[in-house]
Write an enzyme that holds these catalytic residues in place. Structure first.
Site, PDB file in Angstrom:
ATOM      1  CG  ASP A  85      48.610  37.065  48.786  1.00 26.19           C
ATOM      2  OD1 ASP A  85      48.474  36.208  49.684  1.00 26.19           O
ATOM      3  OD2 ASP A  85      48.710  36.787  47.588  1.00 26.19           O
TER       4      ASP A  85
ATOM      5  CD  GLU B 113      49.562  44.671  28.191  1.00 24.15           C
ATOM      6  OE1 GLU B 113      50.288  43.651  28.168  1.00 24.15           O
ATOM      7  OE2 GLU B 113      49.890  45.735  28.741  1.00 24.15           O
TER       8      GLU B 113
ATOM      9  CG  ASP C 227      47.733  41.762  45.152  1.00 25.95           C
ATOM     10  OD1 ASP C 227      46.884  41.172  45.846  1.00 25.95           O
ATOM     11  OD2 ASP C 227      48.646  41.172  44.554  1.00 25.95           O
TER      12      ASP C 227
END
Length: 593
Positions: free
Chosen positions: A221, A140, A219
């Site tokens: 951050d 996808e 992830d």
């Protein structure tokens, strides 16, 4: 469908984190309009026409009006010479990102071949024909496009048969953001298709369309470090001081993934603004269930507290992984957190901070180590009092490292684990009256303190679900104009987010390369060689440098080559080796039969 921007969001707007409920996503037909990957006209002609049109855009279009076309000798320059630099100002966004610049990047520099080779996981695949790996065709992709300023259209469940289809779609749509999702049981573009036969017509059921592979992703951050960033940065603003937290986070996570789980094929990428993304691509990682992904993510997770409750949850005895992490983190904590600016965040509390120092405290009482000592458990108040007096007397005669080691020695004496110290007898008496629970709190305090500042703060929800989307590597962040480049984990200290090229810089580098090839570029430093005249006569006769990809003409060459040589090729080599072994076993079984 049109998704309105939310002014209340702290993190990136969708689709960096999207709702995984497919029922909430409208059919692509509502937003795709006139685009169809199965168009009968020649894909190659479309790509070539788009590329040709993009490359003819003039310098006045693909650069801000204040910029000059004149090439410079330096290929990459820092956005700012100061140690504290915002990565998200409107001025930088305007200067380094525009639809015209993005179009040039997609048509000339985006590494479609590298991306397709990677996501195919097939060493024998031909990326340009219709025989791409099922792992690619069932993958996808999602696009975020901006047909008009302030209006975002989010297109999910897109898939492509090969590189050519992907490239055509990107060049046509010019997405501001590309996200990569899971590998499904069916091509995502067919997830609501209708199949017909002579007797009936049936719609693909949701149960038959589900993810079955996806890289294990992480992830990290810098906004999640706001409560401990003492450099003056917060939210999207970053500087070279707080970026060091990202370097050590990558180091801890990379080491744990390799040593504790045996993963080998791990790629790290700069997010383009204020964080890093990790893609674990081993087959064992790709086939993990949601429960398995959660287990790996939870293995690394440490409750580091919140704004309201800053208590770090670490228990004795310390897990070997946490002990290893502490060994890695403590030197960085001393160097980059305790030390005064401009090198560190000045947690040691040097009282000579000037009034304009971002680390200065309005109510600074001039005590060395005030902020640090204030976090000691109440039962260690005697240590805080003694060291405050001692450090104020010593001043700069002892380094932050010496002060930190001295503090740890005092704490060891306080709990009765080190009898050799100059600490007063009152501290020793206090230790005898102390409970085991209080002693444990004091013993763990140095570890908790280091972890509260330096341990990786994961967005754990990104890692737990197969169906979670993550921004595609090699994209451009629209807020900074910087490319999401691979990070060399063997040279973390050398990575500078402010030196990552912007779109505008890349266009300058392409111009410079072309001028050099035509013999029109004059070296700014001059050349005192006696054979200058002969060189100038023959300058137009120099052989042009042959490059396979246009990104080799720019400063993207180093990070992209690193990805190609140190990550992609070794992974494909191993896959080829496994395929050979598998084929040999099949051949042997046939012979025996």
């Amino acid at each position: 469908m049109v998704m309105e921007k939310s002014t209340k969001r702290v993190r990136e707007p969708l689709p960096s984190r999207v709702n995984d409920d497919m029922d909430d996503i409208d059919n692509d037909e509502e937003v795709e309009m006139d685009f169809d990957v199965n168009d009968k006209h020649d894909d190659t002609d479309t790509i070539m026409a788009t590329t040709t049109a993009a490359t003819t855009v003039t310098a006045t279009i693909h650069r801000p009006s204040s910029s000059k076309v004149t090439p410079t000798k330096k290929s990459i320059s820092n956005v700012s010479n100061s140690t504290s630099t915002s990565s998200s100002t409107n001025q930088n966004s305007i200067a380094h990102f525009s639809p015209e610049l993005l179009s040039q990047y997609y048509s000339r520099l985006f590494p479609f071949t590298l991306l397709t080779q990677w996501l195919s996981y097939n060493p024998n695949v031909n990326v340009n024909v219709n025989n791409s790996s099922k792992l690619f065709t069932h993958r996808e992709f999602s696009f975020t496009i901006e047909p008009s300023p302030g209006e975002e259209i989010y297109m999910r469940y897109k898939s492509f048969a090969n590189q050519k289809e992907l490239q055509k779609a990107v060049l046509k749509r010019q997405p501001r953001k590309i996200d990569i999702g899971a590998i499904f049981t069916l091509p995502p573009k067919d997830q609501k298709s209708t199949t017909s036969n002579s007797n009936s017509s049936t719609t693909t059921s949701s149960s038959s369309f589900k993810p079955n592979q996806r890289e294990l992703v992480f992830d990290i951050d810098l906004t999640d470090y706001d409560m401990v960033r003492k450099c003056g940065c917060s939210n999207a603003k970053i500087c070279k001081i707080c970026w060091k937290l990202m370097n050590v986070a990558v180091q801890v996570m990379d080491q744990g993934l390799k040593e504790d789980f045996g993963f080998e094929h791990i790629a790290w990428f700069y997010s383009g603004r204020r964080g890093v993304h990790c893609w674990v691509c081993d087959e064992g990682a790709r086939v993990l269930s949601d429960a398995g992904r959660s287990a790996v993510a939870n293995y690394f997770e440490v409750n580091l507290g919140s704004d309201k409750n800053q208590n770090v949850e670490i228990h004795a005895p310390l897990h070997p992984m946490l002990q290893r992490a502490y060994t890695t983190l403590e030197p960085m904590f001393i160097r980059d957190i305790l030390s005064p600016s401009p090198m560190g965040q000045n947690l040691i509390g040097q009282p000579s901070c000037s009034s304009d120092d971002v680390n200065a405290d309005d109510d600074d009482d001039g005590s060395w180590g005030k902020d640090l000592l204030a976090t000691l458990p109440p039962t260690a108040s005697s240590v805080a009092s003694e060291l405050t007096k001692k450090w104020n007397a010593q001043g700069e005669y002892t380094t932050p490292k010496e002060k930190w080691n001295e503090l740890k020695r005092y704490l060891q004496v306080l709990i009765g684990k080190n009898g050799k110290s100059s600490s007063s007898s009152s501290s020793i008496k206090q230790a005898k009256k102390m409970s085991n629970a209080d002693k444990t709190k004091i013993e763990l305090w140095p570890i908790k303190t280091v972890f509260s500042y330096c341990y990786p703060r994961l967005d754990i929800n990104v890692s737990k679900m197969q169906n979670h989307l993550l921004k595609s590597p090699f994209c451009v962040h629209p807020k900074t104009g910087r490319v999401c480049v691979p990070i060399d984990v063997t040279r973390l200290e050398d990575f500078d987010p402010f030196a990552v090229p912007t779109l505008n810089q890349l266009m300058d580098e392409l111009d410079k390369f072309e001028l050099e090839q035509e013999g029109h570029y004059e070296n700014e430093e001059g050349d005192d060689d006696v054979n200058d005249k002969n060189k100038n006569k023959n300058s137009t006769k120099k052989k042009k440098k042959l490059v396979q990809f246009e990104w080799e003409k720019t400063s993207l060459k180093e990070p992209f080559r690193y990805f190609q040589n140190e990550f992609l090729h070794p992974m494909l080599k191993e896959l080829k080796k496994k395929e050979k072994v598998k084929n040999e076993k099949i051949a042997a079984a046939r012979v025996e039969f």
